[in-house]
Enzyme design. Structure first.
Site, short mmCIF file in Angstrom:
data_model
loop_
_atom_site.label_atom_id
_atom_site.label_comp_id
_atom_site.label_asym_id
_atom_site.label_seq_id
_atom_site.Cartn_x
_atom_site.Cartn_y
_atom_site.Cartn_z
N HIS A 155 52.42 52.23 52.59
CA HIS A 155 52.68 52.92 51.31
C HIS A 155 53.46 52.03 50.35
CE1 HIS A 155 51.51 56.65 53.40
NE2 HIS A 155 52.22 56.15 54.41
N LYS A 282 55.28 31.28 31.47
CA LYS A 282 54.39 32.01 32.38
C LYS A 282 53.55 31.13 33.28
CE LYS A 282 53.01 35.87 32.05
NZ LYS A 282 53.04 37.26 32.29
N GLU A 289 43.58 37.48 40.41
CA GLU A 289 43.18 38.59 39.56
C GLU A 289 41.66 38.62 39.36
OE1 GLU A 289 45.48 38.33 35.92
OE2 GLU A 289 47.29 38.01 37.09
#
Ligand code: ARG
Length: 475
Positions: A155, A282, A289
Site C-alpha cells: 500500500h 531538473k 516515464e
C-alpha cells in the site's frame, strides 16, 4: 497494379483505392513475402506447373528483388495497393507475363497470413532477446544490493524490511514468465497457412507440408479456412507484448519514485535522464516515464485487434488487414523502450545509506515482535495485538520499537522480555526470512543463481530458433 480486372468494368474509385491501400504499412513484409514466394515456386516447379526454365528465371528475379529491396532500389509505387501487388509488379517488369505464373494455387489471403506469421516469429524472437538483456541487467544490479536493506512496501507504506536486491529481482522473475510466454506462443504459432489458397485449398498438386518445412515452420495448418481467417497468433503476441509493457510500466513507476527527492534512493545516470528547458536544476526520469506511458498504446493495440476479430464470420474478410499496424506498432515500441530501459537499469546507482536508514522506520519491525511471541507459544492473534500496542506506545511517546523500556515491554505482554530487542534489528529480520523465495540475503543469492540458469537456457533457445528462421530476417 490491380490483381483483378476480368470481371470489372471500371477500376476502383480513388476513395476506395485510398481506403483499401495497405502498402504504407505492409511494405515491411516484403522480405517475408519474397521468401514465401521462393517456397511456393519450388512446389509449382515440382508439380510441373511451371517449367524448370521459367522457374529458374522467376527464382533469379525474386532474388534480385530481395537485393533491390535491401538496397532500397525497388520501392512501392503510387499505383501499388499492397506489398503483394507491388512485388508482382516488380516481377512482371522483369519477366513479362511469366511474372504472373507464381499466382497459381495461392491467394493474397494465404500469402498475407504466411508473411505475417513469419514476421511475428522473427520479431518476437528479437523481443525475447531484448527482454533477456534487461533481465541480465536487473540480475546484475540486484547482485550489487543483496546485502543492502531497504523498506519493503505494501500500500506504498513501510511494511517489512527487505533486501533491495530481492526487491529488484522480482522484476527479472516477471520477465522470465514473459519470455516463457513467447516460447509458448512460438510453439503454437509456428504453423504455415501457405497452400490454403483463398480459403478452400487447391486443386493443383501443391505441397503445403513441404512449403511449411522449407520456411522453417513446424507444420502446415490443418484446416485451410482456419489458415486464412485466424489471427489469434497476432492477438496473443499483442497480449504478451502488452504484458511486457505492463511490467516495464511498473518498473518505470518504481524508478520514478526512487529518483524523486522524497525517496532520494536512485541516482539515474546523466546519459539516461533528461533535463528541463526552464528549470536548470531538473533531472527527469523520462525513460521510466515513457516506459510507463507506452504501456497504454501496447494495451490499446491488443484491444484493437481483439475487437476487430470478434465478429468476423467464415474465412477471410478485409477487416483482417487491420491486424498489421497494431502488431508493428507494439513491436516497434518495445524495440525502442527495452534497450533504453536496460541502459537505465545498468547505470543507476542506489543510495545504500539512505535505504538502510529508512528500513526500520515506520515500525516495519513490528511483525518481529509478533513472531517472537509466537515462538514463545503465544497464539498469533494475541501476539499481533501485543505488537500493535508496542507501536501505539511508540507513536504516543515518539519512540522507535527498540527504545521501549523493559517494563513497558512486560506490561504489554509478560513474555516480552528484554531479549526481544535482539530481533528488532533490520539485519536480524532479513536473515531470519529464510523460507523459499524469502528475503534472507543467502536466499536472494540462490534466487540469483536460479535466474541466471533460466536466462541462459532461454538465450540458447532464442539462438536455436533464430537459426531456424534465418535467411529471411529483414524489415
Ligand atoms: N492487404 C490485404 C491484407 O492485408 C491482403 C489480402 C487481400 N485479400 C483480399 N481478398 N482482398 O489483408
Amino acid at each position: 497494379m490491380a490483381l483483378w480486372g476480368g470481371r470489372f468494368t471500371s477500376s476502383p474509385a480513388e476513395a476506395v483505392f485510398a481506403l483499401s491501400r495497405s502498402i504504407e504499412f505492409d511494405w515491411r513484409l516484403a522480405p517475408y513475402d519474397l521468401r514465401a514466394s521462393l517456397a511456393h515456386l519450388m512446389v509449382l516447379e515440382k508439380a510441373k506447373l511451371i517449367s524448370s526454365t521459367d522457374a529458374q528465371l522467376i527464382r533469379k528475379s525474386l532474388r534480385e528483388l530481395q537485393d533491390e529491396i535491401a538496397q532500397g532500389t525497388f520501392l512501392p509505387a503510387p499505383e501499388d495497393e499492397d506489398v503483394h501487388s507491388a512485388l508482382e509488379r516488380g516481377l512482371t517488369a522483369k519477366l513479362g507475363a511469366t511474372g504472373g505464373a507464381l499466382r497459381a494455387g495461392r491467394s493474397r489471403n494465404d500469402q498475407v497470413a504466411t508473411d505475417l506469421r513469419l514476421f511475428s516469429l522473427d520479431h518476437m524472437l528479437h523481443i525475447a532477446n531484448l527482454v533477456t538483456d534487461l533481465q541480465r541487467a536487473i540480475v546484475a544490479k540486484a547482485g550489487e544490493y543483496v546485502d543492502a536493506p531497504a523498506p519493503g512496501f505494501t500500500h506504498l507504506q513501510h511494511a517489512q524490511p527487505v533486501s533491495f536486491g530481492h526487491e529488484l529481482l522480482k522484476h527479472a522473475h516477471a520477465l522470465d514468465r514473459d519470455v516463457a510466454r513467447i516460447k509458448d506462443w512460438h510453439a503454437r504459432s509456428s504453423f504455415s497457412p501457405l497452400g490454403a489458397g483463398a480459403l478452400a485449398g487447391s486443386s493443383l498438386h501443391l505441397d503445403p507440408e513441404g512449403v511449411a518445412s522449407d520456411l522453417g515452420f513446424t507444420a502446415a495448418i490443418a484446416n485451410s479456412i482456419d489458415a486464412v481467417s485466424d489471427r489469434d497468433f497476432v492477438a496473443e503476441a499483442l497480449f504478451v507484448l502488452a504484458m511486457i509493457g505492463s511490467h516495464l510500466s511498473r518498473m518505470g513507476e518504481e524508478w520514478c519514485l526512487w529518483a524523486s527527492t522524497e525517496f532520494g534512493w536512485a541516482k539515474i545516470d546523466d546519459a539516461f535522464a533528461t533535463g528541463s528547458s526552464i528549470m536548470p536544476q531538473k533531472k527527469n526520469p523520462d525513460i521510466a516515464e515513457l516506459a510507463r506511458g507506452k504501456a497504454g498504446r501496447l494495451i490499446g493495440n491488443l484491444t484493437a485487434v481483439l475487437s476487430m476479430l470478434k465478429g468476423l464470420p467464415f474465412a477471410y474478410n478485409r477487416d483482417l488487414q487491420e491486424d498489421k499496424e497494431p502488431l508493428f506498432d507494439s513491436i516497434d515500441t518495445l524495440n525502442l523502450v527495452l534497450p533504453a530501459f536496460t541502459g537505465m537499469v545498468t547505470t543507476t546507482v542506489f543510495d545504500r545509506e539512505k535505504m538502510s536508514a529508512s528500513a526500520p522506520t515506520g515500525f516495519s519491525l513490528a511483525t518481529e515482535i509478533a513472531d517472537y511471541l509466537v515462538r514463545a507459544g503465544v497464539p498469533f492473534a494475541q501476539a499481533h495485538e501485543a505488537a500493535g500496542k508496542c507501536v501505539h506506545t511508540c507513536e504516543s511517546e515518539k519512540k522507535e520499537l527498540h527504545q521501549l523500556t523493559d517494563s513497558q515491554f512486560t506490561q504489554i505482554h509478560p513474555l516480552l522480555q528484554a531479549d526481544v530487542r535482539d530481533v528488532l534489528t533490520v539485519d536480524g529480520a532479513l536473515r531470519s526470512r529464510t523460507t523459499f523465495g524469502g528475503t534472507a540475503p543467502a536466499n536472494v543469492r540462490s534466487q540469483i543463481g536460479a535466474l541466471e540458469g533460466l536466462i541462459s537456457s532461454n538465450a540458447s533457445w532464442i539462438a536455436g530458433e533464430s537459426q531456424r528462421f534465418s535467411g529471411m530476417m529483414g524489415a
